[in-house]
Design a protein around this motif. Structure first.
Motif, mmCIF file in Angstrom:
data_model
loop_
_atom_site.group_PDB
_atom_site.id
_atom_site.type_symbol
_atom_site.label_atom_id
_atom_site.label_comp_id
_atom_site.label_asym_id
_atom_site.label_seq_id
_atom_site.Cartn_x
_atom_site.Cartn_y
_atom_site.Cartn_z
ATOM 1 N N CYS A 380 0.770 -1.164 -0.129
ATOM 2 C CA CYS A 380 -0.108 -0.079 -0.108
ATOM 3 C C CYS A 380 0.801 1.237 0.056
ATOM 4 C CB CYS A 380 -1.019 -0.093 1.188
ATOM 5 S SG CYS A 380 -1.998 -1.497 1.286
ATOM 6 N N LYS A 381 0.340 2.266 -0.313
ATOM 7 C CA LYS A 381 1.094 3.715 -0.704
ATOM 8 C C LYS A 381 1.922 3.929 0.706
ATOM 9 C CE LYS A 381 -0.546 6.523 -3.349
ATOM 10 N NZ LYS A 381 -1.182 7.394 -4.198
ATOM 11 N N ARG A 382 1.347 3.777 1.786
ATOM 12 C CA ARG A 382 2.079 4.233 3.206
ATOM 13 C C ARG A 382 3.334 3.296 3.174
ATOM 14 N NH1 ARG A 382 -1.197 3.410 8.620
ATOM 15 N NH2 ARG A 382 -0.732 1.236 7.888
ATOM 16 N N GLN A 384 4.941 1.932 0.827
ATOM 17 C CA GLN A 384 5.858 2.199 -0.225
ATOM 18 C C GLN A 384 6.728 3.290 -0.102
ATOM 19 O OE1 GLN A 384 3.714 2.650 -4.254
ATOM 20 N NE2 GLN A 384 2.347 1.034 -3.714
ATOM 21 N N GLU A 385 6.072 4.488 0.725
ATOM 22 C CA GLU A 385 6.998 5.657 1.022
ATOM 23 C C GLU A 385 7.928 5.284 1.938
ATOM 24 O OE1 GLU A 385 4.091 8.049 2.617
ATOM 25 O OE2 GLU A 385 3.363 8.649 0.442
ATOM 26 N N THR A 393 6.353 6.096 -5.185
ATOM 27 C CA THR A 393 5.122 5.605 -4.837
ATOM 28 C C THR A 393 4.514 4.925 -6.320
ATOM 29 O OG1 THR A 393 3.924 7.611 -4.805
ATOM 30 C CG2 THR A 393 4.836 6.488 -2.792
ATOM 31 N N GLU A 395 0.672 4.070 -8.200
ATOM 32 C CA GLU A 395 -0.769 4.076 -7.917
ATOM 33 C C GLU A 395 -1.574 2.735 -8.300
ATOM 34 O OE1 GLU A 395 -2.624 6.488 -6.508
ATOM 35 O OE2 GLU A 395 -1.026 8.041 -6.619
ATOM 36 N N GLN A 400 3.665 0.037 -11.518
ATOM 37 C CA GLN A 400 5.086 -0.655 -10.966
ATOM 38 C C GLN A 400 5.613 -1.500 -11.768
ATOM 39 O OE1 GLN A 400 4.703 -2.067 -6.927
ATOM 40 N NE2 GLN A 400 6.672 -2.691 -6.694
ATOM 41 N N ASP A 801 -6.803 -2.256 -4.269
ATOM 42 C CA ASP A 801 -5.491 -2.052 -5.203
ATOM 43 C C ASP A 801 -5.504 -3.162 -6.093
ATOM 44 O OD1 ASP A 801 -5.207 0.215 -3.731
ATOM 45 O OD2 ASP A 801 -3.390 -0.836 -2.361
#
Length: 812
Positions: A380-382, A384-385, A393, A395, A400, A801
């Motif tokens: 998830c994006k959190r 990924q960061e 990141t 979407e 990716q 996702d």
């Protein structure tokens, strides 16, 4: 043969050893009967050939009459132009012989033996082949070159005749005379009489035991005896030492889990075999006066077990923990093997488990013999960061995937034809690794479930709660990347954690893998494992090495910089060893300035330690090893002892640099390279550094360049993983029309092979798998063992996702 004590020993030996003679007579009798039936078929075929010749003679007779009637005509016929007067006279003489020969063939007793013999009267055929009144026979006549057209017409008519013979074949079969088999029957009776004489002589002999003892020493007797055991049903049961030895051997998986090494069970088996020999109890398959050998004894015991089980007629239909259904084989549509590579990381995270499985998938697909799918985690994006560099990141998974394929094409120079699939993953900041969520095996369709490659099998299965990999795939290969025992030893209560983790890893690999590949001997010794480096380097590094070598031959300056180190900046990645070596040898290495490239959670501590001791270390941000700024360095220093096979070491060697590394099993693969310098003590480290700074690298030979390439690594992987030993079209699951989604369970018809008897090792493995499945399904237990919260099932964000149906929210 086990001998019993007492006065009746000789009589017992005679009675026991006479039985094989009777079975031998029966075996030979059956063989002679088969030979008789085969010969009868051959004689029927010969008779049919005679019938075909008979039809041919009728055809030639009619042809001769037709040609004779038209010979006086003045029309231009091919036969008249081809046959001379001398040949025409020969045909006149031939007609009576053909008619006589045809009448003889019509006689039903033509094929029967004459005068009680075994042959037939072929005098008519002889007279036909050499006609009276002519020096040339039938063979010479038809071998004339000027009769080509005649032979063509005769060949066409023979074809028509043969077609008619085939249609009437069933109605013309007759049994051959029984008298033809009289010689074979006499031989058969002679063999029977010889065996009866041998049996009676042994029974009436004064020392029958000595007689049979001499016969038993011959190799012929052992071979015949072993073959007769296949047909016999009176196999002696297993004695007590054999039962105990088999129990110990089958209990090795359980003993291993309890901490007993394999050599302990081997010693126990040796003691049991020694006791058996001391008491004079010899197995049926053991050769007399043979030197004891552990491997041969184990093989002999396997043969004994197989013969005993076969004699009972028992067939094992399934295991205690498994349900074997009736099945069939379904081949893949393109007859290619389906390989699913499952790994624990993905780009842009520049780690070994993200890069090496990606290259493996690309080069396996490049061979064109496999359909390859790479299964990587989706964060998830959190997460990924937190994981990806520069807070990168994505979407969607497709975005990716595009990044991964572009990076791969830039490194390899070709577009790889393989699929990339994603499974839900969660990043654990405590373990600094990605853990899978849910049953990730269901992201590989069942119709493609052939071979699975688990990159870091222990990591993938610690908290795995789903279908057993070896149940879904016919062959599961584990590739061990990381020496987790070395990592946990550096933590609090490290020795206790390492002890527990060793048994857990042993447990996971035994349950979920068919074959395990350890990249070096530095890793934990695991069941079903072998040591083989199946990793290579990107062609980009080899290209750099070739370019620098060519520039060096031209006299251009190649290496303008000194020494450097590159790696993720955590203490376990060799920074602890590096700082300690530089501190101990600070005065001897006074002129050494070491550039360090890396970033990680221990960056601040490493920099502080270097400044505290006044070390000449220049720290830089982490970067790609193929970056142009690193090409000018001549010496790469890597003191790490926690790596399995260091990728950066291989890349530095590929670029033509001198590498200084520890004398450690993780570096065994690089010892043969002339640019690799190893050390054991701090004093040797100083010597190697000074030698490297004063030397020039040796250009790599083509053989060493190929050894480092991914082409060679792929060849080693296919060989060590035993992929070529698998069936061309492996077992598949029979599919239904219902579409299954990840997280759903369906009943499949599994293709399995039923062993002749249940194996205790399989029972232990299945029991361990069932235990792990139950424990991993309890959220409280998962939390105690260190699993990331809510990783037993797929959460709502991952469903969104990955485009999956919404899932209920699970709690504990």
């Amino acid at each position: 043969m086990a001998r019993r004590g007492g006065g009746g020993e000789s009589a017992g030996v005679v009675a026991a050893d006479a039985a094989p003679a009777v079975r031998a007579m029966s075996f030979i009798s059956n063989s002679l009967s088969q030979v008789q039936r085969s010969a009868e078929s051959d004689m029927e075929l010969i008779r049919h050939r005679f019938q075909s010749l008979k039809q041919l003679s009728n055809s030639l007779d009619k042809e001769w009459g037709t040609r004779s009637a038209s010979s006086s005509s003045s029309s231009s016929q091919p036969l008249k132009a081809a046959i001379s007067s001398q040949d025409f006279d020969f045909l006149k003489n031939l007609k009576p012989n053909l008619s006589k020969f045809r009448r003889s063939w019509s006689d039903p007793d033509f094929l029967k033996p004459r005068d009680g013999g075994t042959g037939w009267d072929l005098s008519l055929g002889k007279s036909l082949m050499t006609s009276k009144g002519s020096e040339t026979g039938l063979v010479d006549f038809f071998s004339r070159k000027d009769l080509g057209s005649t032979r063509k017409v005769a060949g066409e008519r023979r074809f028509v005749v043969k077609q008619g013979v085939r249609r009437k074949k069933a109605s013309r079969r007759q049994k051959l005379s029984v008298n033809e088999w009289e010689p074979l029957r006499r031989v058969k009776e002679s063999v029977k009489d010889s065996l009866r004489d041998l049996e009676s002589t042994a029974a009436t002999s004064k020392t029958p035991s000595e007689f049979f003892e001499n016969v038993q020493k011959t190799e012929f007797f052992e071979n015949v005896k072993r073959n007769l055991d296949e047909f016999g049903q009176d196999v002696p049961p297993l004695d007590l030492p054999e039962l105990l030895e088999n129990l110990v051997r089958e209990s090795e998986p359980l003993l291993d889990q309890l901490g007993f090494k394999k050599d302990v069970s081997e010693k126990v088996c040796g003691i049991l075999r020694s006791c058996k020999r001391n008491f004079g109890q010899q197995s049926l398959t053991t050769t007399v006066n043979k030197i004891p050998d552990a491997g041969q004894d184990a093989e002999d015991l396997d043969l004994r077990l197989a013969s005993v089980v076969r004699s009972t007629g028992y067939s094992h239909k399934g295991g205690i923990w498994s349900d074997h259904h009736e099945s069939s084989r379904v081949s893949s549509e393109d007859h290619h093997r389906n390989i699913a590579i499952v790994t624990t990381a993905s780009l842009p995270w520049m780690t070994g488990t993200a890069i090496n499985p990606l290259f493996r998938a690309a080069y396996l697909a490049k061979l064109g013999k496999q359909n390859v799918t790479l299964l990587v985690p989706w964060l998830c994006k959190r997460d990924q960061e937190e994981v990806y560099p520069d807070h990168m990141t994505f979407e969607t998974p497709a975005e990716q995937e595009t990044f991964v394929r572009n990076w791969l094409e830039d490194r390899t120079g070709f577009k790889a034809d393989f699929k990339i699939a994603f499974y839900p993953g969660k990043f654990s900041s405590v373990k600094r690794s990605i853990l899978a969520a849910g049953d990730i095996s269901q992201f590989i369709p069942d119709r493609e479930a052939d071979v699975a490659v688990l990159e870091e099998p222990e990591h993938l299965t610690w908290y795995y709660h789903g279908r057993r990999w070896t149940d879904k795939f016919q062959h599961v290969v584990g590739v061990v990347h990381t020496n987790y025992l070395e990592y946990v030893k550096q933590e609090k209560n490290g020795k206790l954690q390492a002890f527990l983790l060793e048994h857990v890893n042993n447990w996971m690999v035994r349950v979920y893998c068919s074959k395990v590949l350890r990249l070096s001997a530095a890793t934990q010794v695991l069941p079903k494992s072998s040591v083989c480096n199946v990793h290579g380097v990107s062609p980009k590094f080899l290209a750099v090495g070739k370019r620098l070598a060519s520039e060096g031959k031209e006299g251009k300056p190649v290496f303008s910089k000194g020494a450097y180190y590159l790696g993720k900046m955590i203490w376990a990645k060799g920074y602890r060893e590096l700082v300690d070596l530089l501190v101990q040898n600070k005065d001897e290495l006074e002129g050494l300035n070491l550039d360090v490239y890396g970033s990680g959670q221990d960056s601040h501590e490493v920099v502080s330690a270097a400044e505290k001791h006044g070390l000449a270390m220049n720290f830089h941000q982490g970067r790609d090893h193929a970056d142009n700024s690193l090409h000018g360095y001549k010496v790469f220093i890597n003191p790490s002892r926690s790596d399995v096979v260091c990728t950066t070491t291989a890349e530095a060697l590929a670029m033509g640099k001198i590498v200084i590394c520890a004398d450690h099993p993780s570096n065994d693969f690089f010892r043969t390279f002339p640019n690799c310098l190893t050390y054991q003590t701090p004093e040797e480290f100083v010597e190697k550094v000074k030698l490297a700074m004063l030397s020039e690298p040796v250009p790599l030979s083509p053989e060493l360049q190929h050894l480092l390439s991914w082409e060679a690594a792929t060849e080693r992987f296919i060989e060590c993983a035993e992929l070529e030993k698998l069936p061309p079209c492996g077992p598949r699951r029979i599919q239904t029309n219902k579409t299954t989604l990840p997280g759903e369970t369906t009943k499949h018809t599994t293709v399995t092979s039923s062993p002749s008897m249940p194996m205790l090792s399989d029972v232990v493995d299945n029991g361990l798998a069932f235990t792990h499945y139950c424990l991993s399904g309890i959220e409280a237990v998962r939390w105690v063992l260190g699993a990331h919260p809510k990783t037993m099932h797929i959460d709502a964000q991952h469903c969104k996702d990955l485009g999956l149906p919404p899932r209920p929210i699970y709690g504990w």
